[in-house]
Scaffold this motif. Structure first.
Motif, PDB file in Angstrom:
ATOM      1  N   LYS A  54       0.831  -1.207   0.000  1.00  0.00           N
ATOM      2  CA  LYS A  54       0.000   0.000   0.000  1.00  0.00           C
ATOM      3  C   LYS A  54       0.863   1.254   0.000  1.00  0.00           C
ATOM      4  O   LYS A  54       0.558   2.233  -0.694  1.00  0.00           O
ATOM      5  N   ASP A  55       1.939   1.241   0.794  1.00  0.00           N
ATOM      6  CA  ASP A  55       2.849   2.388   0.819  1.00  0.00           C
ATOM      7  C   ASP A  55       3.440   2.645  -0.561  1.00  0.00           C
ATOM      8  O   ASP A  55       3.536   3.792  -1.015  1.00  0.00           O
ATOM      9  N   ILE A  56       3.852   1.571  -1.244  1.00  0.00           N
ATOM     10  CA  ILE A  56       4.453   1.716  -2.573  1.00  0.00           C
ATOM     11  C   ILE A  56       3.427   2.240  -3.580  1.00  0.00           C
ATOM     12  O   ILE A  56       3.704   3.170  -4.362  1.00  0.00           O
ATOM     13  N   LEU A  57       2.222   1.667  -3.559  1.00  0.00           N
ATOM     14  CA  LEU A  57       1.191   2.073  -4.524  1.00  0.00           C
ATOM     15  C   LEU A  57       0.690   3.485  -4.279  1.00  0.00           C
ATOM     16  O   LEU A  57       0.222   4.162  -5.218  1.00  0.00           O
ATOM     17  N   ASN A  58       0.784   3.949  -3.045  1.00  0.00           N
ATOM     18  CA  ASN A  58       0.354   5.321  -2.745  1.00  0.00           C
ATOM     19  C   ASN A  58       1.245   6.374  -3.401  1.00  0.00           C
ATOM     20  O   ASN A  58       0.907   7.571  -3.403  1.00  0.00           O
ATOM     21  N   ASN A  59       2.371   5.960  -3.970  1.00  0.00           N
ATOM     22  CA  ASN A  59       3.223   6.890  -4.715  1.00  0.00           C
ATOM     23  C   ASN A  59       2.643   7.219  -6.080  1.00  0.00           C
ATOM     24  O   ASN A  59       3.134   8.133  -6.760  1.00  0.00           O
ATOM     25  N   TYR A  60       1.606   6.470  -6.483  1.00  0.00           N
ATOM     26  CA  TYR A  60       0.996   6.671  -7.797  1.00  0.00           C
ATOM     27  C   TYR A  60      -0.399   7.284  -7.630  1.00  0.00           C
ATOM     28  O   TYR A  60      -1.206   6.812  -6.820  1.00  0.00           O
ATOM     29  N   GLU A  61      -0.664   8.290  -8.411  1.00  0.00           N
ATOM     30  CA  GLU A  61      -1.918   9.041  -8.291  1.00  0.00           C
ATOM     31  C   GLU A  61      -3.144   8.163  -8.484  1.00  0.00           C
ATOM     32  O   GLU A  61      -4.153   8.328  -7.799  1.00  0.00           O
TER      33      GLU A  61
ATOM     34  N   ARG B 192      -3.841   6.516  -5.278  1.00  0.00           N
ATOM     35  CA  ARG B 192      -4.274   7.474  -4.248  1.00  0.00           C
ATOM     36  C   ARG B 192      -5.711   7.891  -4.484  1.00  0.00           C
ATOM     37  O   ARG B 192      -6.467   8.126  -3.534  1.00  0.00           O
ATOM     38  N   SER B 193      -6.119   7.954  -5.753  1.00  0.00           N
ATOM     39  CA  SER B 193      -7.480   8.363  -6.093  1.00  0.00           C
ATOM     40  C   SER B 193      -8.483   7.226  -5.944  1.00  0.00           C
ATOM     41  O   SER B 193      -9.687   7.465  -5.866  1.00  0.00           O
ATOM     42  N   HIS B 194      -7.987   6.003  -5.941  1.00  0.00           N
ATOM     43  CA  HIS B 194      -8.868   4.834  -5.838  1.00  0.00           C
ATOM     44  C   HIS B 194      -8.358   3.917  -4.718  1.00  0.00           C
ATOM     45  O   HIS B 194      -7.703   2.895  -4.987  1.00  0.00           O
ATOM     46  N   PRO B 195      -8.645   4.267  -3.480  1.00  0.00           N
ATOM     47  CA  PRO B 195      -8.118   3.497  -2.340  1.00  0.00           C
ATOM     48  C   PRO B 195      -8.582   2.044  -2.297  1.00  0.00           C
ATOM     49  O   PRO B 195      -7.856   1.188  -1.812  1.00  0.00           O
ATOM     50  N   VAL B 196      -9.796   1.775  -2.804  1.00  0.00           N
ATOM     51  CA  VAL B 196     -10.264   0.386  -2.807  1.00  0.00           C
ATOM     52  C   VAL B 196      -9.415  -0.455  -3.743  1.00  0.00           C
ATOM     53  O   VAL B 196      -9.069  -1.610  -3.427  1.00  0.00           O
ATOM     54  N   ALA B 197      -9.044   0.110  -4.900  1.00  0.00           N
ATOM     55  CA  ALA B 197      -8.164  -0.607  -5.828  1.00  0.00           C
ATOM     56  C   ALA B 197      -6.799  -0.849  -5.188  1.00  0.00           C
ATOM     57  O   ALA B 197      -6.200  -1.921  -5.357  1.00  0.00           O
ATOM     58  N   ASN B 198      -6.318   0.128  -4.459  1.00  0.00           N
ATOM     59  CA  ASN B 198      -5.050  -0.014  -3.744  1.00  0.00           C
ATOM     60  C   ASN B 198      -5.132  -1.176  -2.749  1.00  0.00           C
ATOM     61  O   ASN B 198      -4.251  -2.040  -2.702  1.00  0.00           O
ATOM     62  N   SER B 199      -6.204  -1.197  -1.961  1.00  0.00           N
ATOM     63  CA  SER B 199      -6.383  -2.259  -0.973  1.00  0.00           C
ATOM     64  C   SER B 199      -6.487  -3.625  -1.633  1.00  0.00           C
ATOM     65  O   SER B 199      -5.937  -4.620  -1.141  1.00  0.00           O
ATOM     66  N   LEU B 200      -7.187  -3.682  -2.776  1.00  0.00           N
ATOM     67  CA  LEU B 200      -7.386  -4.957  -3.466  1.00  0.00           C
ATOM     68  C   LEU B 200      -6.069  -5.509  -4.003  1.00  0.00           C
ATOM     69  O   LEU B 200      -5.735  -6.678  -3.782  1.00  0.00           O
ATOM     70  N   VAL B 201      -5.308  -4.666  -4.702  1.00  0.00           N
ATOM     71  CA  VAL B 201      -4.022  -5.114  -5.249  1.00  0.00           C
ATOM     72  C   VAL B 201      -3.069  -5.497  -4.123  1.00  0.00           C
ATOM     73  O   VAL B 201      -2.386  -6.530  -4.181  1.00  0.00           O
ATOM     74  N   SER B 202      -3.023  -4.683  -3.079  1.00  0.00           N
ATOM     75  CA  SER B 202      -2.127  -4.958  -1.947  1.00  0.00           C
ATOM     76  C   SER B 202      -2.498  -6.259  -1.246  1.00  0.00           C
ATOM     77  O   SER B 202      -1.628  -7.016  -0.805  1.00  0.00           O
ATOM     78  N   SER B 203      -3.797  -6.520  -1.136  1.00  0.00           N
ATOM     79  CA  SER B 203      -4.243  -7.747  -0.473  1.00  0.00           C
ATOM     80  C   SER B 203      -3.900  -8.985  -1.296  1.00  0.00           C
ATOM     81  O   SER B 203      -3.621 -10.055  -0.742  1.00  0.00           O
ATOM     82  N   VAL B 204      -3.916  -8.864  -2.624  1.00  0.00           N
ATOM     83  CA  VAL B 204      -3.537  -9.986  -3.489  1.00  0.00           C
ATOM     84  C   VAL B 204      -2.053 -10.303  -3.293  1.00  0.00           C
ATOM     85  O   VAL B 204      -1.660 -11.472  -3.183  1.00  0.00           O
ATOM     86  N   VAL B 205      -1.229  -9.266  -3.242  1.00  0.00           N
ATOM     87  CA  VAL B 205       0.201  -9.464  -2.988  1.00  0.00           C
ATOM     88  C   VAL B 205       0.400 -10.108  -1.616  1.00  0.00           C
ATOM     89  O   VAL B 205       1.174 -11.062  -1.458  1.00  0.00           O
ATOM     90  N   GLY B 206      -0.318  -9.607  -0.623  1.00  0.00           N
ATOM     91  CA  GLY B 206      -0.231 -10.180   0.715  1.00  0.00           C
ATOM     92  C   GLY B 206      -0.650 -11.639   0.732  1.00  0.00           C
ATOM     93  O   GLY B 206      -0.063 -12.455   1.447  1.00  0.00           O
ATOM     94  N   GLY B 207      -1.653 -11.988  -0.074  1.00  0.00           N
ATOM     95  CA  GLY B 207      -2.127 -13.369  -0.140  1.00  0.00           C
ATOM     96  C   GLY B 207      -1.092 -14.321  -0.705  1.00  0.00           C
ATOM     97  O   GLY B 207      -0.984 -15.467  -0.264  1.00  0.00           O
ATOM     98  N   VAL B 208      -0.315 -13.851  -1.685  1.00  0.00           N
ATOM     99  CA  VAL B 208       0.739 -14.691  -2.261  1.00  0.00           C
ATOM    100  C   VAL B 208       1.798 -15.009  -1.202  1.00  0.00           C
ATOM    101  O   VAL B 208       2.180 -16.171  -1.003  1.00  0.00           O
ATOM    102  N   PHE B 209       2.277 -13.986  -0.508  1.00  0.00           N
ATOM    103  CA  PHE B 209       3.297 -14.195   0.523  1.00  0.00           C
ATOM    104  C   PHE B 209       2.739 -15.034   1.673  1.00  0.00           C
ATOM    105  O   PHE B 209       3.440 -15.902   2.214  1.00  0.00           O
ATOM    106  N   GLN B 210       1.496 -14.778   2.041  1.00  0.00           N
ATOM    107  CA  GLN B 210       0.872 -15.544   3.116  1.00  0.00           C
ATOM    108  C   GLN B 210       0.805 -17.027   2.761  1.00  0.00           C
ATOM    109  O   GLN B 210       1.138 -17.895   3.583  1.00  0.00           O
TER     110      GLN B 210
END
Length: 284
Positions: A169-176, A179-197
């Motif tokens: 989420k911190d990395i993606l927040n560097n892109y506008e 930042r404009s679509h927080p739900v998309a940020n959460s969704l992409v970040s959660s998918v990445v988290g799911g892979v590592f998990q």
């Protein structure tokens, strides 16, 4: 309120995701076989205890993980080691609280029609009967049988998931666009988290499931594995390294959608909470 939000997020994820089927040739074949022999209800075995379990576990995890002033630096960026420690500690607490429900859920989901049954069949008629039967036969400690496996599972899984989720989420927040679509940020970040998990947790998930589902003797002790260490050693000796990653595809299909939905619901509900508080403060 954080405790309630965590529980609601987990319930939302459970309802929309459902439960994974028993792994046979592969996850798709397993779903087809279970549905053919037991109907669609067979694919939702253990949903009741799963809802309660995830409510308890995720309430503890998310409410503890979000304590302000500890996880981020003065710029609001996630501190890696603090996030990992917080994820591990809250995951451990949630796993301990939800262990009896995890035990019952695992045993209910392992039950199958005679034609496709594998492994130990515990013969529970439902969640309440399972709880009452285990308690009456083995006492309070019987409900926490196998807890060592799920504690390690949760420590590794929660730490990996929440830390990579926050860092992404911190990395993606560097892109506008994010930042404009927080739900998309959460969704992409959660998918990445799911892979590592999934990669980090699957060996411990496999061990935890075997400890929960093994048959027990008259005193309530497992007949196949004496405990966490014994289970790891026996799997390593008989099945090798890749034995710990059996069913990783099915595990990802179980963990990733649930984690994604849970974390997205969590972020959305947190935003609703913040807006509600701001509205009340402005009103008064």
């Amino acid at each position: 309120m954080d405790f309630v939000i965590g529980g609601l997020a987990a319930c939302g994820a459970c309802v929309f995701r459902g439960q994974h089927a028993i792994f046979y040739k592969n996850v798709f074949h397993a779903g087809w076989v279970v549905a053919k022999n037991e109907g669609l209800r067979g694919l939702q075995k253990g949903l009741g205890p799963a809802l309660l379990m995830h409510t308890m576990r995720n309430s503890a995890v998310t409410s503890g993980y979000t304590k302000k002033g500890y996880l981020t630096d003065e710029k609001g960026k996630t501190i890696l080691y603090r996030s990992a420690l917080a994820g591990a500690a809250t995951g451990c607490a949630g796993a301990f609280l939800g262990s009896p429900l995890f035990l019952i859920k695992t045993q209910l989901q392992s039950q199958a029609a005679k034609e496709i049954a594998v492994g130990t069949q515990h013969g529970h008629s439902g969640a309440f009967q399972a709880f009452r039967g285990i308690y009456s036969q083995y006492g309070i400690f019987g409900l926490w049988r196998g807890v060592s496996g799920t504690l390690v599972r949760a420590i590794v899984g929660s730490s990996a998931q929440l830390t990579t989720f926050a860092l992404t989420k911190d990395i993606l927040n560097n892109y506008e666009v994010f930042r404009s679509h927080p739900v998309a940020n959460s969704l992409v970040s959660s998918v990445v988290g799911g892979v590592f998990q999934t990669v980090m947790m699957t060996p411990f998930d496999l061990v935890s499931t075997r400890l929960y589902n093994q048959g027990v003797d008259a005193s309530g002790k497992g007949v196949l594995y004496r405990g966490l260490t014994d289970c790891f050693i026996k799997i390593w000796r008989s099945e090798g390294f890749f034995g710990f990653y059996k069913g990783i595809g099915a595990n990802y299909m179980r963990l990733a959608p649930h984690g994604a939905l849970c974390l997205v619901f969590w972020d959305v509900l947190k935003d609703v909470q913040v807006k509600y508080i701001d509205t009340r403060e402005n009103r008064y």
